[in-house]
Design a protein around this motif. Structure first.
Motif, PDB file in Angstrom:
ATOM      1  N   THR A 273     -55.454 -15.051  25.281  1.00 35.18           N
ATOM      2  CA  THR A 273     -57.058 -15.545  25.079  1.00 35.18           C
ATOM      3  C   THR A 273     -57.359 -15.479  27.115  1.00 35.18           C
ATOM      4  OG1 THR A 273     -55.612 -17.838  26.744  1.00 35.18           O
ATOM      5  CG2 THR A 273     -56.137 -17.716  24.109  1.00 35.18           C
ATOM      6  N   GLY A 274     -56.482 -15.127  27.862  1.00 38.84           N
ATOM      7  CA  GLY A 274     -56.363 -14.740  29.304  1.00 38.84           C
ATOM      8  C   GLY A 274     -56.585 -16.315  30.041  1.00 38.84           C
ATOM      9  N   ALA A 275     -55.593 -16.574  30.066  1.00 36.73           N
ATOM     10  CA  ALA A 275     -55.516 -18.089  30.153  1.00 36.73           C
ATOM     11  C   ALA A 275     -53.987 -17.827  29.739  1.00 36.73           C
ATOM     12  CB  ALA A 275     -55.989 -19.000  29.777  1.00 36.73           C
ATOM     13  N   VAL A 276     -52.891 -18.183  31.142  1.00 36.06           N
ATOM     14  CA  VAL A 276     -51.485 -18.169  30.975  1.00 36.06           C
ATOM     15  C   VAL A 276     -51.140 -19.524  31.813  1.00 36.06           C
ATOM     16  CG1 VAL A 276     -49.566 -16.606  31.665  1.00 36.06           C
ATOM     17  CG2 VAL A 276     -51.597 -15.769  31.588  1.00 36.06           C
ATOM     18  N   LYS A 277     -50.327 -19.770  31.001  1.00 36.21           N
ATOM     19  CA  LYS A 277     -49.134 -21.097  31.557  1.00 36.21           C
ATOM     20  C   LYS A 277     -48.292 -20.538  32.145  1.00 36.21           C
ATOM     21  CE  LYS A 277     -45.636 -22.681  28.858  1.00 36.21           C
ATOM     22  NZ  LYS A 277     -44.067 -22.599  29.566  1.00 36.21           N
ATOM     23  N   ILE A 278     -48.187 -21.964  34.018  1.00 38.37           N
ATOM     24  CA  ILE A 278     -47.029 -20.954  34.331  1.00 38.37           C
ATOM     25  C   ILE A 278     -45.687 -21.535  34.275  1.00 38.37           C
ATOM     26  CG2 ILE A 278     -46.306 -20.168  36.830  1.00 38.37           C
ATOM     27  CD1 ILE A 278     -50.049 -19.316  37.592  1.00 38.37           C
ATOM     28  N   PHE A 284     -39.349 -15.371  34.842  1.00 35.26           N
ATOM     29  CA  PHE A 284     -39.563 -14.345  36.448  1.00 35.26           C
ATOM     30  C   PHE A 284     -41.059 -14.429  36.706  1.00 35.26           C
ATOM     31  CE2 PHE A 284     -35.105 -13.563  34.682  1.00 35.26           C
ATOM     32  CZ  PHE A 284     -34.759 -13.263  35.957  1.00 35.26           C
ATOM     33  N   ASN A 285     -41.699 -13.462  36.473  1.00 36.40           N
ATOM     34  CA  ASN A 285     -43.507 -13.443  36.482  1.00 36.40           C
ATOM     35  C   ASN A 285     -43.767 -15.098  36.993  1.00 36.40           C
ATOM     36  OD1 ASN A 285     -43.301 -10.866  36.031  1.00 36.40           O
ATOM     37  ND2 ASN A 285     -43.301 -11.378  33.480  1.00 36.40           N
ATOM     38  N   ASP A 286     -43.453 -15.856  36.291  1.00 34.14           N
ATOM     39  CA  ASP A 286     -43.573 -17.608  37.015  1.00 34.14           C
ATOM     40  C   ASP A 286     -43.526 -17.945  38.043  1.00 34.14           C
ATOM     41  OD1 ASP A 286     -45.408 -16.812  34.428  1.00 34.14           O
ATOM     42  OD2 ASP A 286     -44.947 -18.707  33.169  1.00 34.14           O
ATOM     43  N   PHE A 287     -42.525 -17.654  38.407  1.00 34.55           N
ATOM     44  CA  PHE A 287     -41.284 -17.633  39.321  1.00 34.55           C
ATOM     45  C   PHE A 287     -42.574 -17.070  40.744  1.00 34.55           C
ATOM     46  CE2 PHE A 287     -38.390 -16.643  42.982  1.00 34.55           C
ATOM     47  CZ  PHE A 287     -37.306 -18.015  43.091  1.00 34.55           C
ATOM     48  N   ASP A 288     -42.811 -15.923  40.469  1.00 29.54           N
ATOM     49  CA  ASP A 288     -43.997 -15.363  41.293  1.00 29.54           C
ATOM     50  C   ASP A 288     -44.563 -15.592  41.471  1.00 29.54           C
ATOM     51  OD1 ASP A 288     -41.308 -13.650  41.851  1.00 29.54           O
ATOM     52  OD2 ASP A 288     -42.012 -12.126  40.793  1.00 29.54           O
ATOM     53  N   ALA A 289     -45.556 -16.145  40.209  1.00 28.19           N
ATOM     54  CA  ALA A 289     -46.348 -16.749  40.657  1.00 28.19           C
ATOM     55  C   ALA A 289     -46.463 -18.444  41.302  1.00 28.19           C
ATOM     56  CB  ALA A 289     -47.213 -17.059  39.126  1.00 28.19           C
ATOM     57  N   GLY A 290     -45.625 -18.784  41.250  1.00 27.12           N
ATOM     58  CA  GLY A 290     -45.025 -19.815  41.872  1.00 27.12           C
ATOM     59  C   GLY A 290     -45.223 -20.135  43.406  1.00 27.12           C
TER      60      GLY A 290
END
Length: 931
Positions: A273-278, A284-290
């Motif tokens: 949908t183009g929206a991602v939960k973090i 790991f990706n969410d960690f970086d995004a965080g």
RNA sequence: AGGCGGAUAGCUCAGCCGGGAGAGCGCUGCCCUUACAAGGCAGAGGUCACAGGUUCGACCCCUGUUCCGCCUACCA
């Protein structure tokens, strides 16, 4: 001992153990820095102490032993350094299983008693694999056998750790790491195996705060992690969402709201949908995004990968949801939360989706990204030089194809998580002052009772050092805190990744950090022989550590061999039951046969599919050699005399010339690590040239016991065979030693004999060409014999005709050999035309042979054969004629190629004519006979 | 998704610098010839995955396709 009295069949079982023991007792594998010769050292890839010899070891060590024995015979100062690896997680698992079997556990024993138990186990069965390697014939300097947890090697580990720490290349921090919920330890990135599984993609609706009608739909494969979400990300340039960036969404099932952030790295506008939960604490990706968006991390799993009550409370999860989920393992939690979301009206849809999950390389449990304090090696500064040495060719990787793999991996490399939450291994040399760090040290914790439904007798005792604690890193335990003067310390409970000590192996085994004479002599080592599977685990890290601490590469060549698979190409595994046990193979076929098989199949770039028939074939090869020995022994008693090449017979000169060629081939293939081609050259030469031709050619000579020619041939026979044994020894050490000892020899063992080198005075192009002529003629003779199928006892005469005069001379000279091998009365005529009495003429490659037979012959069969042969020959001739007729060919091809084709055409046309005339004659005879 | 490797005889695989397709095993026929029947000799068996291209000439070099394997990867 003589072979003559022994059986026709070679029995490896009566031979191998004896020599294995002899070699070691005589110290033939021992290396000393004082020995003469250019040093040549290989360090063994240390097998796990838990291990038992599998087929991969057999391949790896057979290849190394071939190199080692070869170089040793060449007169190099050879050291093959053996040893074993403590294999942290694997070994601990083995002993833990034993304990479980006894109804106890490592936690019940406590750390010290558990370690004592592992050491005890290691003492008892740790040398199993060493014994098995000895059985394989591995010519390691066994007196030098090392173990990665030896005092000396442990000292090297501490030295390296402390120096890296002091340089800031080792640090401790709280990071998301790969965590095995079964082994309860961190794993490095490469200890995680990826596996594709069929999962589901869940689309969940997150209501936008203050605008409940607007709902962001996020897609996830792991809905259970949504409880720990701390943001939702959209692409900053995405028109659909641009206006909501900076607003908030209400997180379903919790009392929290989380921000909507714009993130171009994490979000792919095209996907879902183009929206991602973090979820920074569980991905790991969410960690970086965080990190990028300064988001909080809310771990909601415990270290067993069960939903954690406390974590969920901190994440403000609804009480009813906590009650429903607490202590559930991930898969159960996932289906439960699916229901909860559906009931709440948040679940938009569920689709099938394949995804990759990581599994622990030791126990295959699904690993979880887990937030915890760990030790890391800052790898960046170490990578640069390790890339350079490969790019510049200071380390050769063979086959070259793997260089790009290596470089590619090195470029993407991330910091190396080196701490493991297990007990068996090198405990990290870091201590914490109790009084300075009191608040940062938790535990040892009492047994945690917050996990109902535990399937273990007790939760592990866990001492947790929080990230803020200040370590004292030193080679020895500190006695006094430099800050507060206190004397009470807690040592970091973690141990190092097994591969940390393996990385030091090429120099730690040679005595480092002491500057030993061994280190000076044998470092850098010559070659490393290994499978691809540990290129990154081990090879890359040895290069980094070698360059860092020795200032030089650890080895000059890295030879990467294939994986051994079963005959169907399946990876061998115990669960599939397709394991070929090398020990069983050695029992059944002999070690030499196994070694030769593995060598002959070690082609670069292709996995080895090991089929038992192949081993059987090389078992037969060993037997063939055994019988050559018996034959040689029959000729050992007669007088022999040394003689120069030119006084020897045709057969002798031919085989000596061919032996030169074989020596050159084997040596040059070994230089290039082409074990397969070296083995094939040996097999081809020994079986098909030495046995099939040479031994047959000399039999008639040897029957005349006392002629000078017989004496010289005897000399050549023994001499050449002895050289062959030496040539073959690196591949088949046992049978060659067994036989060599029965021949006249100087020295205690073939192990230390010089490797054969070509003797140019034996090279003879003329003799080899004459042999080619002989073999072509004989081949025709034999073909004729086979297809005529004449009655036993019938006499047969052969006429060679149409060859050029020098060739006729050669053939006349070889008449005795032709008669013997052709099993007939061979006469070589100088006629330009065929005697009318001929039954048929055979032709091939410009050689023509006429055959006259007496007795019954199968004329129809002969006719069929000759017709087919003529047809084939004509077809080929027409093809070449067409080619020659092409204007382009004659104009543009090199003149020698054109000439070659013209010659060939001429030959074929003549062959066809001769065959046609045979055909006519046979038809006539058939007509006569029929009438 | 990207990278790498493979596809050649019934099976397992060689095939180097582009010029007459090879080995082992298996199969067929003959032979217990005084080292070896775990042997010897002679055979049968191939559209070199597919389609284009370069070249006088391609298993080999180039492009694309299909299938298989491996490695790496953050597509929720």
């Amino acid at each position: 001992m003589t072979i003559r009295t022994l059986d026709k069949v070679y029995d490896p079982r009566q031979v191998e153990e004896r020599w294995s023991r002899f070699w070691i007792e005589e110290g033939l594998f021992h290396a000393s820095p004082e020995d003469p010769g250019q040093p040549y050292c290989i360090v063994i890839p240390p097998p796990n102490v838990t291990g038992s010899l599998h087929i991969g070891h057999a391949l790896n060590n057979s290849l190394q032993d071939i190199l080692i024995r070869w170089r040793r015979m060449q007169g190099r100062n050879v050291l093959w350094m053996p040893g074993t690896d403590h294999a942290g997680i694997a070994t601990q698992n083995v002993v833990e299983k034993q304990l479980a079997h006894e109804g106890t556990s490592r936690e019940a024993l406590g750390r010290d008693r558990f370690l004592a138990r592992v050491w005890q186990w290691k003492a008892k069965s740790g040398d199993t694999i060493i014994q098995q390697l000895k059985r394989l014939g591995a010519s390691c300097d066994w007196d030098r056998t090392r173990f990665t947890m030896d005092e000396g090697l442990s000292r090297a580990v501490r030295e390296v750790f402390v120096r890296l720490y002091e340089e800031g290349l080792i640090y401790r921090g709280e990071r998301l790491i790969n965590w095995c919920p079964r082994c309860l330890t961190a794993l490095s990135d490469i200890e995680v195996e990826r596996e594709e599984i069929k999962g589901k993609l869940y689309s969940i609706e997150y209501p936008v705060v203050d605008e409940p009608s607007l709902r962001l739909i996020v897609a996830t494969t792991r809905p259970e992690t949504m409880l720990g979400d701390t943001a939702v990300a959209v692409h900053p340039d995405d028109d659909r969402y641009r206006h909501v960036i900076g607003r908030k969404v209400r997180l379903p099932l919790t009392g929290r709201t989380v921000p909507i952030v714009g993130d171009s790295i994490l979000v792919d506008r095209e996907f879902g949908t183009g929206a991602v939960k973090i979820t920074p604490a569980h991905d790991f990706n969410d960690f970086d995004a965080g990190e990028r968006h300064r988001l909080p991390r809310l771990p909601i799993f415990d270290y067993r990968a069960h939903l954690d009550r406390k974590g969920m409370q901190e994440a403000e999860v609804d009480a009813s949801v906590i009650a429903a989920l607490a202590a559930l393992p991930v898969p159960k939690a996932r289906s439960r939360i699916e229901l909860l979301l559906r009931d709440g009206g948040f679940l938009r849809k569920v689709e099938d989706h394949t995804m990759a999950v990581g599994k622990c390389y030791r126990c295959k449990t699904v690993v979880e990204p887990y937030l915890s304090p760990q030790w890391f090696v800052k790898i960046g500064p170490l990578v640069e030089p390790a890339v350079k040495v490969v790019e510049e060719g200071r380390i050769r990787i063979i086959p070259e194809g793997w260089i790009n793999n290596y470089l590619g991996w090195m470029r993407d490399i991330k910091d190396w998580c080196i701490s493991r939450q297990i007990w068996w291994g090198h405990q990290i040399p870091a201590w914490y002052c109790r009084s300075c760090n009191g608040e940062f040290i938790k535990g040892p914790a009492p047994i945690d009772s917050s996990f109902p439904g535990e399937d273990r007798p007790s939760a592990p005792e866990r001492l947790t050092i929080l990230p803020g604690a200040k370590p004292i890193v030193a080679k020895e335990a500190p006695v006094r805190c430099p800050d507060c003067g206190a004397h009470e310390f807690l040592r970091d409970p973690d141990v190092l990744d097994t591969w940390f000590s393996s990385a030091l192996w090429p120099f730690s085994t040679l005595g480092w950090p002491d500057q030993t004479v061994e280190l000076k002599t044998y470092y850098p080592t010559a070659a490393l022989v290994t499978g691809l599977d540990i290129l990154f685990f081990w090879v890359a890290r040895m290069i980094m550590m070698g360059l860092k601490f020795m200032g030089d590469v650890p080895f000059r060549d890295v030879y990467i061999h294939a994986l051994v698979r079963d005959a169907e190409g399946q990876k061998m595994s115990k669960s599939k039951g397709n394991v070929i046990d090398p020990l069983g193979v050695m029992d059944q076929y002999g070690t030499d046969a196994l070694r030769f098989t593995l060598a002959s199949m070690a082609s670069p770039g292709r996995d080895i599919k090991l089929a038992e028939e192949r081993i059987e074939g090389y078992r037969n090869f060993a037997n063939k050699i055994w019988n050559v020995a018996r034959f040689v022994h029959l000729n050992l008693n007669g007088d022999r005399e040394p003689c120069p090449p030119e006084s020897r017979s045709f057969a002798d000169r031919w085989i000596l010339s061919r032996l030169n060629a074989a020596i050159r081939a084997v040596s040059s293939e070994l230089e290039q690590y082409r074990f397969d081609r070296a083995a094939s050259a040996l097999y081809q030469f020994i079986w098909h040239e030495y046995c099939d031709w040479y031994l047959e050619l000399i039999k008639p000579v040897l029957q005349q016991a006392t002629t000078p020619e017989a004496l010289r041939t005897r000399e050549t026979l023994v001499e050449s065979f002895e050289r062959i044994l030496r040539l073959l020894h690196p591949f088949m050490p046992f049978i060659t030693e067994e036989i060599w000892q029965t021949l006249p020899h100087k020295g205690t063992s073939i192990v230390r004999q010089p490797y054969p080198i070509p003797s140019p005075e034996w090279d003879s192009k003329e003799i080899e060409e004459a042999f080619t002529l002989l073999s072509k003629c004989l081949s025709l003779v034999r073909t004729g014999r086979a297809l005529l199928n004449y009655a036993p006892g019938a006499t047969i005469a052969f006429f060679a005709c149409g060859t050029t005069p020098p060739e006729q001379d050669v053939l006349s000279g070889l008449r005795p050999q032709l008669s013997h091998l052709g099993r007939g009365n061979v006469e070589v005529s100088r006629h330009d035309s065929w005697p009318t009495t001929d039954v048929l003429h055979l032709a091939s490659e410009g050689i023509t042979v006429g055959v006259t037979v007496e007795g019954d012959v199968d004329l129809q069969k002969a006719l069929d054969r000759i017709m087919k042969q003529r047809s084939d020959t004509e077809k080929e001739a027409n093809r070449i004629e067409g080619k020659l007729a092409s204007v382009n060919f004659t104009e543009k091809a090199p003149p020698d190629v054109v000439a070659e084709h013209q010659d060939r055409l001429k030959t074929l046309r003549r062959d066809a004519a001769i065959l046609a005339s045979s055909e006519t004659q046979i038809r006539a005879m058939l007509g006569t006979r029929g009438a």
